[in-house]
Write a protein that holds these residues in place. Structure first.
Motif, PDB file in Angstrom:
ATOM      1  N   ILE A 179      49.558  11.829  13.678  1.00 50.08           N
ATOM      2  CA  ILE A 179      48.661  10.721  13.345  1.00 50.08           C
ATOM      3  C   ILE A 179      48.409   9.874  14.578  1.00 50.08           C
ATOM      4  O   ILE A 179      47.306   9.372  14.799  1.00 50.08           O
TER       5      ILE A 179
ATOM      6  N   ARG B 278      47.853   6.418   7.734  1.00 50.76           N
ATOM      7  CA  ARG B 278      48.889   7.235   7.097  1.00 50.76           C
ATOM      8  C   ARG B 278      48.785   7.123   5.579  1.00 50.76           C
ATOM      9  O   ARG B 278      48.874   8.121   4.858  1.00 50.76           O
TER      10      ARG B 278
ATOM     11  N   SER C 167      45.656   8.913   4.336  1.00 50.97           N
ATOM     12  CA  SER C 167      45.805  10.355   4.480  1.00 50.97           C
ATOM     13  C   SER C 167      46.653  10.925   3.347  1.00 50.97           C
ATOM     14  O   SER C 167      46.330  11.992   2.788  1.00 50.97           O
TER      15      SER C 167
ATOM     16  N   HIS D 137      45.963  16.211  10.938  1.00 51.39           N
ATOM     17  CA  HIS D 137      47.259  15.589  10.708  1.00 51.39           C
ATOM     18  C   HIS D 137      48.125  16.415   9.763  1.00 51.39           C
ATOM     19  O   HIS D 137      49.266  16.754  10.080  1.00 51.39           O
TER      20      HIS D 137
END
Length: 413
Positions: free
Chosen positions: A154, A172, A175, A251
């Motif tokens: 990330i 984060r 995601s 990611h």
């Protein structure tokens, strides 16, 4: 969900499948390599599951298979999307991985103009620096996923896109919401949270793009904007969706590569010791990690014409699930396929797909995996763990660990 032929049963919703899908894949490869599957989950009416390497390759490269359902069905055939889920579906339908030519070709060309070998080389150097910083901050005991494998990519992908450091924690969270929403196990709540994340991502990149148009920098977003201006073929909505795709896909794949790869090494101590004694094998070791525990297990295609795969007749409009994880353990392609071998040379695995949708970020993911494992195995004599019961994510299409507690071999160094 099940597909039955003889004794072979496909049931990826069974708890045992999440822990170890490979015995099920093996039975299907031998007894029903192209198996019809029905389920009421996730809105599917049924699909074919393809498990042999040759058949998966044939499906992925065949022009009669594609990603866009709207090529088969008119707009009026789709049920209304709830308002709270519309941002998610509006975004993903613009992702190039879910588009067919000529739109896929147009979008991919724009990305490739910006995603140059020079960019990858610069990120490779940056990955080493970031990995060292993360490792320096780890305690004697730590969780590989949350403390290292999750933050590393990330930070890399956010730095590549020019995202300020203070915003990466929000990335984060967004995601992870997309991760849950886009799996076969998703729920209505997952889709709603995923849509909220999509709206957040898109709004963020619109503001950041406006800044970069005024003041371009040497980051990938500025390069994407320049390519958009030059080609005049990519809309703003498509470009914003592409930014989210690059961050999300880049990611999640790398998190799972690092976690699955380390678990495979720790479960095969002879190969771990071999790699530490022969660090020049790191490149082939990472390829074996990708093959042995593929981060992406399944990808879907629609049949746009009647055709035959593996001796079975696929009808126009039917859905085909290509089992990348199953194909990567096919003994017809890989000798001793269930053995983890860091020195395996002939390793044409399908972890990054095949054909026109081959992962655009494959080179970056490979370099991140190599750097991550190299730094972890070299620090304090490497790592140790109890890998008897691994904590796998409750997902089907992507395979990765929820956590992996580790300890340094030499905690006093």
């Amino acid at each position: 969900m099940s597909a039955v032929a003889g004794n072979a049963v496909l049931d990826p919703f069974a708890p045992g499948f999440r822990i170890d899908p490979y015995p099920m894949y093996a039975r299907l490869r031998e007894e029903e390599p192209v198996a019809w599957t029905t389920t009421k989950r996730a809105g599917f009416w049924g699909f074919w599951f393809v498990s042999r390497y040759a058949d998966v390759v044939a499906t992925l490269k065949h022009p009669a298979f594609g990603r866009e359902l709207k090529r088969l069905l008119p707009e009026s055939a789709f049920p209304p999307i709830p308002q709270e889920q519309q941002s998610l579906f509006a975004m993903v339908e613009k992702w190039m991985v879910l588009r067919d030519p000529p739109d896929h070709t147009r979008l991919r060309a724009s990305v490739m103009k910006a995603f140059t070998p020079h960019v990858v080389d610069e990120l490779y150097a940056a990955t080493g620096e970031i990995a060292r910083e993360l490792i320096a901050g780890l305690d004697d005991r730590f969780d590989l996923i949350s403390d290292f494998a999750f933050p590393l990519p990330i930070i890399v992908i956010a730095r590549m896109l020019g995202v300020p450091e203070e915003d990466r924690q929000q990335f984060r969270r967004w995601s992870r919401a997309l991760f849950a929403a886009l799996d076969l196990r998703n729920t209505a709540d997952d889709l709603t949270r995923g849509s909220e994340a999509a709206a957040g991502f898109l709004d963020y990149f619109r503001h950041l793009a406006a800044q970069r148009r005024r003041e371009p920098r040497g980051d990938l977003l500025s390069a994407l904007l320049a390519a958009q201006h030059e080609s005049q073929t990519v809309t703003d909505d498509e470009l914003m969706a592409t930014c989210v795709l690059l961050l999300f896909a880049g990611h999640e794949t790398t998190v799972n590569l690092i976690g699955n790869g380390m678990a495979s090494l720790l479960r095969n101590r002879d190969q771990l010791e071999r790699l530490q004694n022969e660090p020049q094998l790191m490149r082939t070791a990472v390829e074996e990690c990708l093959r042995f525990e593929s981060p992406q297990q399944i990808v879907f295609r629609h049949a746009f014409d009647d055709l035959e795969i593996g001796g079975r007749r696929i009808r126009k409009g039917q859905l085909v699930a290509c089992g990348l994880g199953a194909a990567n353990r096919d003994p017809r392609q890989f000798p001793d396929a269930d053995r983890f071998d860091v020195g395996r040379v002939e390793n044409r695995h399908l972890a990054f797909g095949f054909g026109i949708h081959f992962c655009v970020g494959a080179a970056l993911a490979r370099s991140e995996g190599q750097v991550a494992l190299e730094k972890l195995l070299a620090h304090r004599g490497g790592v140790e763990a109890d890998t008897a019961d691994l904590d796998w994510n409750d997902t089907i299409m992507l395979r990765g660990l929820r956590s992996l507690p580790l300890r340094w071999r030499n905690a006093s160094a």
